[in-house]
Scaffold this active site. Structure first.
Site, PDB file in Angstrom:
ATOM      1  N   ARG A 280       0.839  -1.210   0.000  1.00 11.33           N
ATOM      2  CA  ARG A 280       0.000   0.000   0.000  1.00 11.33           C
ATOM      3  C   ARG A 280       0.868   1.252   0.000  1.00 11.33           C
ATOM      4  O   ARG A 280       0.595   2.230   0.692  1.00 11.33           O
ATOM      5  CB  ARG A 280      -0.977   0.007   1.189  1.00 11.33           C
ATOM      6  CG  ARG A 280      -1.987  -1.141   1.170  1.00 11.33           C
ATOM      7  CD  ARG A 280      -3.172  -0.903   2.105  1.00 11.33           C
ATOM      8  NE  ARG A 280      -2.833  -0.837   3.491  1.00 11.33           N
ATOM      9  CZ  ARG A 280      -2.757  -1.900   4.305  1.00 11.33           C
ATOM     10  NH1 ARG A 280      -3.042  -3.102   3.857  1.00 11.33           N
ATOM     11  NH2 ARG A 280      -2.421  -1.723   5.571  1.00 11.33           N
ATOM     12  N   ASP A 312      -3.039   3.776   4.293  1.00 13.78           N
ATOM     13  CA  ASP A 312      -2.863   3.552   2.862  1.00 13.78           C
ATOM     14  C   ASP A 312      -2.114   4.753   2.286  1.00 13.78           C
ATOM     15  O   ASP A 312      -2.605   5.877   2.347  1.00 13.78           O
ATOM     16  CB  ASP A 312      -4.252   3.421   2.208  1.00 13.78           C
ATOM     17  CG  ASP A 312      -4.193   2.818   0.821  1.00 13.78           C
ATOM     18  OD1 ASP A 312      -3.151   2.955   0.160  1.00 13.78           O
ATOM     19  OD2 ASP A 312      -5.198   2.223   0.387  1.00 13.78           O
ATOM     20  N   ARG A 314      -1.039   4.949  -0.898  1.00  9.96           N
ATOM     21  CA  ARG A 314      -1.043   4.891  -2.372  1.00  9.96           C
ATOM     22  C   ARG A 314      -1.671   6.129  -2.997  1.00  9.96           C
ATOM     23  O   ARG A 314      -2.540   6.757  -2.401  1.00  9.96           O
ATOM     24  CB  ARG A 314      -1.837   3.663  -2.842  1.00  9.96           C
ATOM     25  CG  ARG A 314      -1.150   2.352  -2.540  1.00  9.96           C
ATOM     26  CD  ARG A 314      -2.018   1.180  -2.903  1.00  9.96           C
ATOM     27  NE  ARG A 314      -3.158   1.008  -1.993  1.00  9.96           N
ATOM     28  CZ  ARG A 314      -4.041   0.034  -2.079  1.00  9.96           C
ATOM     29  NH1 ARG A 314      -3.939  -0.863  -3.043  1.00  9.96           N
ATOM     30  NH2 ARG A 314      -5.030  -0.067  -1.212  1.00  9.96           N
TER      31      ARG A 314
HETATM   32  N1  LIG Z   1       1.283  -2.087   4.565  1.00 13.91           N
HETATM   33  C1  LIG Z   1       0.762  -3.277   4.314  1.00 13.91           C
HETATM   34  N2  LIG Z   1       0.490  -3.596   3.027  1.00 13.91           N
HETATM   35  C2  LIG Z   1      -0.070  -4.795   2.779  1.00 13.91           C
HETATM   36  C3  LIG Z   1      -0.346  -5.720   3.788  1.00 13.91           C
HETATM   37  N3  LIG Z   1      -0.875  -6.821   3.205  1.00 13.91           N
HETATM   38  C4  LIG Z   1      -0.929  -6.576   1.872  1.00 13.91           C
HETATM   39  N4  LIG Z   1      -0.441  -5.359   1.608  1.00 13.91           N
HETATM   40  C5  LIG Z   1      -0.383  -4.623   0.363  1.00 13.91           C
HETATM   41  O1  LIG Z   1      -1.697  -4.179   0.088  1.00 13.91           O
HETATM   42  C6  LIG Z   1      -1.859  -3.974  -1.293  1.00 13.91           C
HETATM   43  C7  LIG Z   1      -3.150  -4.633  -1.734  1.00 13.91           C
HETATM   44  O2  LIG Z   1      -3.427  -4.153  -2.947  1.00 13.91           O
HETATM   45  P1  LIG Z   1      -4.799  -4.315  -3.738  1.00 13.91           P
HETATM   46  O3  LIG Z   1      -5.271  -5.717  -3.662  1.00 13.91           O
HETATM   47  O4  LIG Z   1      -4.577  -3.694  -5.066  1.00 13.91           O
HETATM   48  O5  LIG Z   1      -5.783  -3.316  -3.025  1.00 13.91           O
HETATM   49  P2  LIG Z   1      -6.974  -3.360  -2.049  1.00 13.91           P
HETATM   50  O6  LIG Z   1      -7.011  -2.037  -1.386  1.00 13.91           O
HETATM   51  O7  LIG Z   1      -6.881  -4.570  -1.182  1.00 13.91           O
HETATM   52  O8  LIG Z   1      -8.271  -3.431  -2.939  1.00 13.91           O
HETATM   53  P3  LIG Z   1      -8.882  -4.585  -3.845  1.00 13.91           P
HETATM   54  O9  LIG Z   1      -7.940  -5.737  -3.817  1.00 13.91           O
HETATM   55  O10 LIG Z   1      -9.004  -3.942  -5.174  1.00 13.91           O
HETATM   56  O11 LIG Z   1     -10.201  -4.915  -3.263  1.00 13.91           O
HETATM   57  C8  LIG Z   1      -0.596  -4.508  -1.945  1.00 13.91           C
HETATM   58  O12 LIG Z   1       0.267  -3.421  -2.263  1.00 13.91           O
HETATM   59  C9  LIG Z   1       0.036  -5.359  -0.849  1.00 13.91           C
HETATM   60  O13 LIG Z   1       1.458  -5.413  -0.934  1.00 13.91           O
HETATM   61  C10 LIG Z   1      -0.057  -5.359   5.120  1.00 13.91           C
HETATM   62  O14 LIG Z   1      -0.310  -6.082   6.077  1.00 13.91           O
HETATM   63  N5  LIG Z   1       0.502  -4.139   5.322  1.00 13.91           N
END
Ligand SMILES: Nc1nc2c(ncn2[C@@H]2O[C@H](COP(=O)(O)OP(=O)(O)OP(=O)(O)O)[C@@H](O)[C@H]2O)c(=O)[nH]1
Ligand SMILES: [Zn+2]
Length: 380
Positions: A280, A312, A314
């Site tokens: 994120r 977030d 992003r």
């Molecule tokens: N900071 C952080 N990032 C995480 C964690 N778990 C997953 N991510 C990140 O979260 C992001 C998830 O991205 P997406 O799947 O595009 O976004 P989303 O907001 O979940 O939305 P949708 O999947 O479209 O429903 C990725 O960049 C992962 O690397 C966490 O525990 N901490």
């Protein structure tokens, strides 16, 4: 002698005209790139604002020698975000940030431990912290710019600052704080595209986008030949090294990536943006720091906050820009995240439909997905 001084002298010695000197001077984007790279290497940068300047080091990469050097300038300050300040129980007088007075006996270990929450639980005796307010120390604007640069360099969001009088020391890049803080969307340009037949569709094409303002490389995977006059089935997928590549069970990213591609293949058309926004937007190292905190019992949002980040970080305008560059004006967006829909609309990409993407639930990520639903508004 300053870097610009050096350039000027060597250019004039060779009798080269001013035009050449100008050509060698750093422009805004180059200054920012230099500053990020220097902070990552543990070098100081000079920040300026309103006639005042400060030398800044990223807390994460500052070496003992440089910490002592900065303290010797007098009145060193550690700038942290208000999120990190909450965890440290330090008063944040500047809204989104707090400026901690660095005690005389503080060393590199103190700087690291204050910035990095890894040891918060095992050594909870940090502080008390005296924080600055108003006119004291480097201004909040200088401190904010230093933190912003550390974030952009994918380091912990904390910076050590000391006031600087006079010109930039030799080799130190000078950056106006306003340049760092100006909210700009990176101007992305397509570098190249090539045909890549995929398992889900023979007709695959990968487009690579870059910005002159940062080191990110974003990718658009175009499947089939989607019409530019109708809403395209689209996914904005943020990079997740652990989920997408390693098959990590801690999140749902891998299954989402593959389900999105499969659906586009089945429909014969679509566009998947693979955005360089690991964790994120906090970068892989910080995401792994967040994972360590999650093993100490904090959820995904709390872990980000303890590190000093927002939930977030992003910027989805990047995704909107790429879609527009490819000629798409409206999308059917594959997501469970209503914020993505809102950000697209704000950025001028019409979302005619939100297409849910519910895959990859397992025992290990159930709590993570529940937290995203409860705290970040994701739809289950
Ligand atoms: N900071 C952080 N990032 C995480 C964690 N778990 C997953 N991510 C990140 O979260 C992001 C998830 O991205 P997406 O799947 O595009 O976004 P989303 O907001 O979940 O939305 P949708 O999947 O479209 O429903 C990725 O960049 C992962 O690397 C966490 O525990 N901490
Ligand atoms: Zn993931």
């Amino acid at each position: 002698m300053s870097l610009s001084g050096l350039m000027f002298q060597s250019a004039s010695r060779r009798g080269i005209e001013t035009g050449m000197t100008d050509a060698l001077a750093l422009d805004a984007a180059e200054r920012l790139a230099r500053a990020r790279a220097d902070l990552r290497m543990g070098l100081p940068v000079m920040l300026t604002h309103d006639g005042a300047s400060a030398l800044a080091l990223a807390a994460e990469t500052a070496t003992a020698r440089r910490v002592e050097g900065l303290k010797a300038l007098g009145g060193a300050t550690l700038a942290i975000t208000s999120k990190r300040a909450e965890t440290l129980r330090a008063r944040a007088y500047d809204g989104d940030l707090a400026r901690i007075r660095v005690p005389g006996d503080a060393d590199r270990a103190w700087v690291h431990a204050t910035a990095d929450p890894a040891e918060d639980l095992s050594s909870p005796m940090k502080g008390p912290f005296a924080t600055l307010r108003g006119e004291e120390g480097p201004s909040p604007t200088l401190a904010r710019a230093a933190i912003r640069l550390a974030k952009a360099a994918r380091l912990l969001p904390a910076a050590l600052l000391a006031p600087l009088v006079g010109p930039a020391p030799e080799g130190v890049v000078e950056v106006p704080a306003a340049l760092v803080l100006e909210a700009r969307v990176a101007p992305l340009a397509e570098v190249v595209s090539a045909r890549v037949p995929l398992a889900v569709a023979q007709a695959g094409r990968v487009h690579v986008f870059r910005s002159p303002l940062d080191d990110a490389e974003h990718v658009a995977v175009e499947i089939g030949s989607p019409s530019r006059d109708a809403p395209v089935l689209a996914r904005l997928h943020s990079a997740c090294f652990t989920g997408d590549l390693l098959g990590s069970l801690k999140c749902d990213c891998g299954p989402q990536l593959h389900a999105a591609l499969a659906r586009m293949g089945a429909e014969g058309a679509g566009v998947l943006l693979y955005l360089d926004q690991e964790g994120r937007g906090i970068g892989l190292a910080n995401k792994m720091r967040a994972y360590s905190l999650q093993d100490q019992g904090f959820d995904t949002v709390e872990a980000n906050h303890r590190l000093g980040f927002e939930d977030d970080e992003r910027d989805f305008r990047i995704g909107a820009q790429i879609l527009k560059a490819l000629g798409f004006r409206s999308v059917r967006l594959l997501t469970n995240n209503p914020a993505k829909v809102a950000r697209m609309e704000e950025a001028g990409v019409r979302v005619t439909e939100r297409v849910p993407l519910r895959v990859g639930l397992n025992d290990q990520n159930a709590a993570y997905l529940a937290t995203k639903a409860a705290k970040s508004g994701h739809l289950l």
